[in-house]
Design a protein around this motif. Structure first.
Motif, PDB file in Angstrom:
ATOM      1  N   LEU A   1       0.828  -1.203   0.000  1.00 49.12           N
ATOM      2  CA  LEU A   1       0.000   0.000   0.000  1.00 49.12           C
ATOM      3  C   LEU A   1       0.865   1.257   0.000  1.00 49.12           C
ATOM      4  CD1 LEU A   1      -2.624   1.653   0.412  1.00 49.12           C
ATOM      5  CD2 LEU A   1      -2.387   1.201   2.873  1.00 49.12           C
ATOM      6  N   PHE A   2       1.821   1.330   0.940  1.00 49.05           N
ATOM      7  CA  PHE A   2       2.623   2.553   1.061  1.00 49.05           C
ATOM      8  C   PHE A   2       3.640   2.681  -0.067  1.00 49.05           C
ATOM      9  CE2 PHE A   2       0.583   2.707   5.096  1.00 49.05           C
ATOM     10  CZ  PHE A   2       0.536   4.062   5.394  1.00 49.05           C
TER      11      PHE A   2
ATOM     12  N   HIS B   1       3.916   5.981  -2.530  1.00 50.70           N
ATOM     13  CA  HIS B   1       5.172   6.693  -2.737  1.00 50.70           C
ATOM     14  C   HIS B   1       5.646   6.692  -4.191  1.00 50.70           C
ATOM     15  CE1 HIS B   1       5.573   6.698   1.646  1.00 50.70           C
ATOM     16  NE2 HIS B   1       6.582   7.537   1.503  1.00 50.70           N
ATOM     17  N   TYR B   2       5.387   5.607  -4.923  1.00 56.50           N
ATOM     18  CA  TYR B   2       5.959   5.475  -6.259  1.00 56.50           C
ATOM     19  C   TYR B   2       4.877   5.143  -7.289  1.00 56.50           C
ATOM     20  CZ  TYR B   2       9.707   4.414  -2.940  1.00 56.50           C
ATOM     21  OH  TYR B   2      10.557   4.436  -1.871  1.00 56.50           O
ATOM     22  N   SER B   3       5.039   5.689  -8.485  1.00 51.00           N
ATOM     23  CA  SER B   3       4.165   5.330  -9.603  1.00 51.00           C
ATOM     24  C   SER B   3       5.000   4.647 -10.676  1.00 51.00           C
ATOM     25  CB  SER B   3       3.495   6.569 -10.202  1.00 51.00           C
ATOM     26  OG  SER B   3       2.440   7.013  -9.386  1.00 51.00           O
TER      27      SER B   3
ATOM     28  N   LEU C   1      13.100   6.646   2.463  1.00 48.89           N
ATOM     29  CA  LEU C   1      11.870   6.314   1.743  1.00 48.89           C
ATOM     30  C   LEU C   1      11.643   4.801   1.846  1.00 48.89           C
ATOM     31  CD1 LEU C   1      12.529   8.480  -1.428  1.00 48.89           C
ATOM     32  CD2 LEU C   1      10.766   8.935   0.283  1.00 48.89           C
ATOM     33  N   PRO C   2      10.400   4.373   2.017  1.00 53.25           N
ATOM     34  CA  PRO C   2      10.132   2.943   2.248  1.00 53.25           C
ATOM     35  C   PRO C   2       9.906   2.148   0.960  1.00 53.25           C
ATOM     36  CG  PRO C   2       8.107   4.164   2.517  1.00 53.25           C
ATOM     37  CD  PRO C   2       9.173   5.184   2.174  1.00 53.25           C
TER      38      PRO C   2
ATOM     39  N   ASP D   1      10.485  -5.048   1.121  1.00 49.79           N
ATOM     40  CA  ASP D   1      11.065  -4.915   2.456  1.00 49.79           C
ATOM     41  C   ASP D   1      12.401  -4.169   2.432  1.00 49.79           C
ATOM     42  OD1 ASP D   1      12.463  -6.880   1.143  1.00 49.79           O
ATOM     43  OD2 ASP D   1      12.393  -8.330   2.776  1.00 49.79           O
ATOM     44  N   LYS D   2      12.701  -3.464   1.334  1.00 52.15           N
ATOM     45  CA  LYS D   2      13.940  -2.702   1.242  1.00 52.15           C
ATOM     46  C   LYS D   2      13.629  -1.249   0.905  1.00 52.15           C
ATOM     47  CE  LYS D   2      17.005  -6.509  -0.082  1.00 52.15           C
ATOM     48  NZ  LYS D   2      17.781  -6.457   1.169  1.00 52.15           N
TER      49      LYS D   2
END
Length: 421
Positions: A257-258, A262-264, A343-344, A354-355
């Protein structure tokens, strides 16, 4: 009892206008309770989705046997003559569902038993948003009311058990209402409003296409934050309680989700934009932080430079080897460390998401000549960009870091004198 389903229902079946057919009777009966748009082919269903947007529900037949041109309906949808040739396409309905991205409840109501063949694949894509029912020998004109009741109850039950999925439909309604109002006001102000804004942006040297899109998005946002129906719906959703769940599956779903927030993902022909994440080499990426207003100029002049902030594939884990980062581990995504930015869940680094990314402002900024970066992008196509407002936050923090000014330390006695008095 009428259905509580909000919005418009799309009813796609090749027999809805055929006399003495139960499909026609069902279509007419549903229209007495709901706003329903009826189309006779998958081609017209696709055009309806493209023209109208999100439907609250799609009632879909699986087999289409006619081979005609429905000129009147096609004209109404602005599509001209459309030949209906789906009979030759064995899996036309399946392809329709896989290739069209829409956010609606899908109610498949067909003579063909598709559960065994397609059920698993369809639920993998649509999850709880799909209901599969079979037309059987009991589906006759005399018994249409029974099937209507079953469909409406199925829709209402789905809506009740998936309240979290109904909010995006209300959001779509709010967007449609707002954008129509905005277009009306802009066209009343100036009939050539798009062209005038475009030319104004073009004369300022910015990318006019992106500028027009971004400007309208900002105006739309200003309208949506005043939409009381949407605000109330969000407030109601926020009052729902969630059970505590810290399983790995939950961690992965939230990271997905996150990551999406954050990224497209970039299409191959996407224009060069601030926030694009470029692959510099096998171990390094760079985020373009050149202002949007300069992108067009730098791209055209191959002797100018793009500004990027870089990170390595292991930047995040390496950063935690530093004590001051480790001590702030619970707050790194709150950007609690002045010289660093975190940034996640960057998708290119791990399928498990997970990185994360760690950028050190003191050493991770570079300049790349315009010509060199464009060659690099052709060799290593961009896959993702950092979304707003995260790219603006990254740029603001970097500019603040490099623009900081050192001042003389205040004497300890001055501190005491001020604090104690």
């Amino acid at each position: 009892k009428k259905s509580s389903m909000e919005g418009v229902v799309l009813f796609a079946d090749d027999h809805i206008y055929s006399e003495d057919r139960p499909e026609k009777a069902l279509f007419e009966s549903l229209r007495s309770d709901l706003p329903v748009l009826g189309v006779q082919s998958l081609e017209l269903a696709s055009k309806a989705i493209q023209s109208i947007g999100t439907f609250s529900a799609i009632v879909l037949d699986w087999q289409y046997t006619q081979d005609e041109t429905f000129e009147d309906i096609a004209k109404e949808l602005g599509t001209g003559k459309i030949p209906i040739t789906t009979a030759q396409k064995e899996d036309a309905a399946y392809a329709f569902l896989l290739t069209n991205n829409f956010y609606s409840l899908i109610y498949i109501f067909s003579e063909k038993d598709i559960e065994e063949t397609y059920g698993e694949a369809l639920r993998k894509k649509f999850g709880d948003r799909i209901i599969i029912e079979k037309k059987d020998e009991n589906f006759t004109i005399k018994r249409v009311s029974e099937f209507k009741k079953k469909i409406l109850e199925g829709i209402d039950e789905w809506k009740e058990s998936n309240r979290n999925l109904s909010l995006p439909l209300k959001w779509t309604v709010a967007i449609n209402e707002s954008i129509q109002q905005i277009f009306k006001e802009l066209s009343e102000a100036e009939k050539d409003w798009i062209l005038e804004i475009y030319k104004s942006a073009q004369s300022d040297g910015v990318d006019p296409e992106l500028f027009v899109i971004e400007l309208l998005q900002l105006i739309l946002s200003e309208s949506l934050v005043q939409n009381t129906a949407l605000i109330d719906a969000l407030r109601n959703e926020g009052e729902r309680n969630l059970d505590f769940n810290d399983s790995d599956e939950k961690k992965k779903s939230l990271s997905k989700l996150f990551s999406r927030l954050h990224y497209s993902e970039l299409k191959p022909d996407a224009p060069l934009m601030t926030g694009d994440i470029c692959e510099i080499d096998d171990n390094k990426y760079g985020i373009i932080i050149t202002p949007e207003c300069d992108i067009r100029k730098v791209k055209k002049n191959h002797d100018l430079y793009f500004d990027l902030l870089t990170f390595s594939k292991d930047s995040f884990e390496n950063s935690f080897k530093q004590k001051h980062v480790k001590d702030e581990s619970d707050r790194v995504f709150n950007q609690s460390i002045q010289a660093m930015h975190f940034l996640p869940s960057f998708p290119s680094l791990s399928t498990n998401l997970d990185k994360g990314i760690a950028i050190n402002f003191t050493k991770d900024s570079i300049k790349i000549k315009s010509a060199e970066l464009q060659i690099l992008i052709n060799e290593r196509p961009r896959k993702f960009k950092l979304n707003s407002p995260f790219i603006q936050n990254l740029r603001q923090r970097y500019i603040s870091h490099i623009g900081r000014i050192g001042t003389p330390a205040v004497h300890s006695l001055v501190k005491t004198w001020n604090i104690n008095n």
